[in-house]
Design a protein around this motif. Structure first.
Motif, PDB file in Angstrom:
ATOM      1  N   MET A 104     -38.466   3.513 -52.772  1.00  0.00           N
ATOM      2  CA  MET A 104     -38.849   2.480 -51.570  1.00  0.00           C
ATOM      3  C   MET A 104     -39.640   1.222 -51.775  1.00  0.00           C
ATOM      4  SD  MET A 104     -37.174   4.401 -49.500  1.00  0.00           S
ATOM      5  CE  MET A 104     -36.289   4.906 -50.793  1.00  0.00           C
ATOM      6  N   SER A 105     -40.722   1.429 -52.846  1.00  0.00           N
ATOM      7  CA  SER A 105     -41.602   0.577 -52.957  1.00  0.00           C
ATOM      8  C   SER A 105     -40.810  -0.748 -53.701  1.00  0.00           C
ATOM      9  CB  SER A 105     -42.845   0.959 -53.868  1.00  0.00           C
ATOM     10  OG  SER A 105     -43.578   1.891 -53.471  1.00  0.00           O
ATOM     11  N   GLU A 106     -39.802  -0.232 -54.644  1.00  0.00           N
ATOM     12  CA  GLU A 106     -39.172  -1.283 -55.170  1.00  0.00           C
ATOM     13  C   GLU A 106     -38.195  -2.263 -54.169  1.00  0.00           C
ATOM     14  OE1 GLU A 106     -36.869   0.787 -58.025  1.00  0.00           O
ATOM     15  OE2 GLU A 106     -38.409   1.426 -59.310  1.00  0.00           O
ATOM     16  N   ALA A 107     -37.523  -1.327 -53.257  1.00  0.00           N
ATOM     17  CA  ALA A 107     -36.909  -1.989 -52.237  1.00  0.00           C
ATOM     18  C   ALA A 107     -37.907  -2.907 -51.429  1.00  0.00           C
ATOM     19  CB  ALA A 107     -36.184  -0.889 -51.404  1.00  0.00           C
ATOM     20  N   ILE A 108     -39.113  -2.652 -51.107  1.00  0.00           N
ATOM     21  CA  ILE A 108     -40.074  -3.318 -50.145  1.00  0.00           C
ATOM     22  C   ILE A 108     -40.333  -4.540 -51.036  1.00  0.00           C
ATOM     23  CG2 ILE A 108     -42.373  -3.258 -49.173  1.00  0.00           C
ATOM     24  CD1 ILE A 108     -41.758  -0.437 -48.641  1.00  0.00           C
ATOM     25  N   PHE A 109     -40.787  -4.367 -52.083  1.00  0.00           N
ATOM     26  CA  PHE A 109     -41.242  -5.501 -53.007  1.00  0.00           C
ATOM     27  C   PHE A 109     -39.933  -6.464 -53.273  1.00  0.00           C
ATOM     28  CE2 PHE A 109     -44.534  -2.663 -54.837  1.00  0.00           C
ATOM     29  CZ  PHE A 109     -45.426  -2.725 -53.993  1.00  0.00           C
ATOM     30  N   ARG A 110     -38.809  -5.948 -53.574  1.00  0.00           N
ATOM     31  CA  ARG A 110     -37.645  -6.754 -54.010  1.00  0.00           C
ATOM     32  C   ARG A 110     -37.347  -7.735 -52.749  1.00  0.00           C
ATOM     33  NH1 ARG A 110     -34.707  -2.940 -56.128  1.00  0.00           N
ATOM     34  NH2 ARG A 110     -33.953  -2.209 -53.937  1.00  0.00           N
ATOM     35  N   ASN A 111     -37.723  -7.410 -51.581  1.00  0.00           N
ATOM     36  CA  ASN A 111     -37.379  -8.254 -50.345  1.00  0.00           C
ATOM     37  C   ASN A 111     -38.564  -8.983 -50.074  1.00  0.00           C
ATOM     38  OD1 ASN A 111     -34.396  -7.687 -49.657  1.00  0.00           O
ATOM     39  ND2 ASN A 111     -35.088  -5.922 -50.087  1.00  0.00           N
ATOM     40  N   GLY A 112     -39.545  -9.060 -50.707  1.00  0.00           N
ATOM     41  CA  GLY A 112     -40.952  -9.823 -50.225  1.00  0.00           C
ATOM     42  C   GLY A 112     -41.815  -9.311 -49.427  1.00  0.00           C
ATOM     43  N   GLY A 113     -41.791  -7.876 -49.278  1.00  0.00           N
ATOM     44  CA  GLY A 113     -42.640  -7.188 -48.178  1.00  0.00           C
ATOM     45  C   GLY A 113     -44.003  -6.657 -48.936  1.00  0.00           C
ATOM     46  N   THR A 114     -44.962  -6.474 -48.123  1.00  0.00           N
ATOM     47  CA  THR A 114     -46.287  -5.632 -48.522  1.00  0.00           C
ATOM     48  C   THR A 114     -46.190  -4.277 -48.214  1.00  0.00           C
ATOM     49  OG1 THR A 114     -47.475  -7.775 -48.143  1.00  0.00           O
ATOM     50  CG2 THR A 114     -48.550  -5.849 -48.277  1.00  0.00           C
ATOM     51  N   LEU A 115     -46.543  -3.356 -49.506  1.00  0.00           N
ATOM     52  CA  LEU A 115     -46.498  -2.010 -49.106  1.00  0.00           C
ATOM     53  C   LEU A 115     -48.036  -1.704 -48.531  1.00  0.00           C
ATOM     54  CD1 LEU A 115     -45.350   0.679 -49.576  1.00  0.00           C
ATOM     55  CD2 LEU A 115     -46.278   0.930 -51.594  1.00  0.00           C
ATOM     56  N   ASP A 116     -47.918  -1.471 -47.212  1.00  0.00           N
ATOM     57  CA  ASP A 116     -49.122  -1.187 -46.667  1.00  0.00           C
ATOM     58  C   ASP A 116     -49.687   0.296 -47.126  1.00  0.00           C
ATOM     59  OD1 ASP A 116     -51.257  -0.022 -44.647  1.00  0.00           O
ATOM     60  OD2 ASP A 116     -50.676  -1.759 -43.138  1.00  0.00           O
ATOM     61  N   ASP A 146     -31.530  -1.646 -48.108  1.00  0.00           N
ATOM     62  CA  ASP A 146     -31.878  -1.319 -49.676  1.00  0.00           C
ATOM     63  C   ASP A 146     -32.315   0.170 -49.723  1.00  0.00           C
ATOM     64  OD1 ASP A 146     -30.782  -3.603 -50.689  1.00  0.00           O
ATOM     65  OD2 ASP A 146     -32.698  -4.628 -51.004  1.00  0.00           O
ATOM     66  N   MET A 147     -33.424   0.390 -48.897  1.00  0.00           N
ATOM     67  CA  MET A 147     -34.125   1.688 -48.897  1.00  0.00           C
ATOM     68  C   MET A 147     -33.089   2.843 -48.479  1.00  0.00           C
ATOM     69  SD  MET A 147     -37.472   0.517 -46.937  1.00  0.00           S
ATOM     70  CE  MET A 147     -38.238   1.966 -46.653  1.00  0.00           C
ATOM     71  N   GLN A 148     -32.234   2.592 -47.554  1.00  0.00           N
ATOM     72  CA  GLN A 148     -31.324   3.761 -47.115  1.00  0.00           C
ATOM     73  C   GLN A 148     -30.287   3.827 -48.274  1.00  0.00           C
ATOM     74  OE1 GLN A 148     -31.750   5.736 -45.096  1.00  0.00           O
ATOM     75  NE2 GLN A 148     -32.325   4.854 -43.010  1.00  0.00           N
ATOM     76  N   ARG A 149     -29.859   2.696 -48.916  1.00  0.00           N
ATOM     77  CA  ARG A 149     -28.893   2.886 -50.019  1.00  0.00           C
ATOM     78  C   ARG A 149     -29.729   3.689 -51.167  1.00  0.00           C
ATOM     79  NH1 ARG A 149     -26.658  -3.656 -49.816  1.00  0.00           N
ATOM     80  NH2 ARG A 149     -24.876  -3.167 -48.308  1.00  0.00           N
ATOM     81  N   SER A 150     -30.829   3.408 -51.298  1.00  0.00           N
ATOM     82  CA  SER A 150     -31.526   4.249 -52.479  1.00  0.00           C
ATOM     83  C   SER A 150     -31.472   5.686 -52.085  1.00  0.00           C
ATOM     84  CB  SER A 150     -32.995   3.578 -52.400  1.00  0.00           C
ATOM     85  OG  SER A 150     -33.098   2.159 -53.027  1.00  0.00           O
ATOM     86  N   MET A 151     -31.534   6.082 -51.031  1.00  0.00           N
ATOM     87  CA  MET A 151     -31.661   7.420 -50.598  1.00  0.00           C
ATOM     88  C   MET A 151     -30.346   7.953 -51.140  1.00  0.00           C
ATOM     89  SD  MET A 151     -34.337   8.138 -49.402  1.00  0.00           S
ATOM     90  CE  MET A 151     -33.941   9.930 -48.721  1.00  0.00           C
ATOM     91  N   LEU A 152     -29.074   7.377 -51.310  1.00  0.00           N
ATOM     92  CA  LEU A 152     -27.951   7.891 -51.730  1.00  0.00           C
ATOM     93  C   LEU A 152     -28.069   8.496 -53.355  1.00  0.00           C
ATOM     94  CD1 LEU A 152     -25.272   5.334 -50.256  1.00  0.00           C
ATOM     95  CD2 LEU A 152     -25.999   7.481 -49.234  1.00  0.00           C
ATOM     96  N   GLY A 153     -28.582   7.561 -54.182  1.00  0.00           N
ATOM     97  CA  GLY A 153     -28.873   7.899 -55.300  1.00  0.00           C
ATOM     98  C   GLY A 153     -29.886   8.837 -55.627  1.00  0.00           C
ATOM     99  N   PHE A 154     -31.142   8.981 -54.639  1.00  0.00           N
ATOM    100  CA  PHE A 154     -31.984  10.085 -54.495  1.00  0.00           C
ATOM    101  C   PHE A 154     -31.487  11.294 -54.228  1.00  0.00           C
ATOM    102  CE2 PHE A 154     -35.963  11.577 -52.183  1.00  0.00           C
ATOM    103  CZ  PHE A 154     -36.507  12.133 -53.646  1.00  0.00           C
TER     104      PHE A 154
END
Length: 219
Positions: A104-116, A146-154
């Motif tokens: 999840m962190s990778e998806a957030i950072f990849r799209n310019g977000g700040t992990l609160d 991206d986060m939902q797509r990552s869940m498929l691999g998870f």
């Protein structure tokens, strides 16, 4: 009875200059290593832009307080993780959580977000803080996809470990919030406060497994 000749002094001077350059190079390398280590530690807790400010001015004090910003807030929470936790040893639960957080962190950072912060079996992310752009809402939605797509691999990893699949619901809202360092002098969290955050949380609670719900403001 013997003295240095001018050639001897020229040679000594040349050696001294090269030695000085070598010492300066080593010192610069050590300083860069210290800064890299400090940046790595700070970026685990603070947005990259704030880390840059701290490293540029180490004497700058971080105090409680915030600023009113237009942000897009993303909440993501796992569905079915409680069942997985009840049927697995604590070590396995922690391992799965860490893997989930990493994805999840990778998806957030990849799209310019700040992990609160991490919220039990969920995450809270901000887009537009500490510095905003006109595309913060777009970045948040892309991060959610991206986060939902990552869940498929998870889930493939869980299946390989003999574990049942899990899903995630995501809620996103855009609006004003007070963003800054909240807490006490002993401990501070960089976070957002306001109805915009509360609405994003409610949307996340309403989201079905695998679903992304966004507000009209985000749309």
């Amino acid at each position: 009875t013997q003295t240095f000749s001018s050639d001897d002094l020229d040679l000594l001077n040349a050696v001294a200059v090269q030695t000085g350059i070598a010492i300066d190079t080593v010192r610069a390398h050590e300083a860069l290593q210290r800064e890299a280590k400090a940046r790595e530690k700070y970026e685990r807790f603070l947005p990259q832009q704030l880390v840059d400010d701290v490293l540029l001015d180490p004497n700058k004090e971080i105090r409680p307080g915030g600023a009113r910003l237009a942000v897009t807030v993303l909440f993501g929470d796992l569905r079915g993780f409680t069942t997985l936790s009840e049927s697995s040893p604590p070590e396995t639960v922690v391992e799965h959580l860490n893997r989930f957080y990493s994805l999840m962190s990778e998806a957030i950072f990849r799209n310019g977000g700040t992990l609160d912060k991490y919220l039990g079996d969920g995450v809270l992310a901000l887009f537009g803080a500490p510095y905003g752009t006109e595309r913060d809402a777009v970045k948040a939605v892309r991060a959610a996809i991206d986060m939902q797509r990552s869940m498929l691999g998870f889930n493939q990893e869980l299946a390989a470990a003999g574990q049942p699949p899990i899903a995630m619901g995501i809620g996103i809202n855009t609006g004003p919030a007070i963003v800054g360092f909240i807490g006490s002098d002993a401990r501070l969290d960089y976070t957002a406060i306001g109805d915009t955050v509360n609405t994003a949380s409610r949307l996340e609670h309403l989201a079905k497994p695998g679903q992304i719900l966004i507000s009209e403001h985000t749309m």
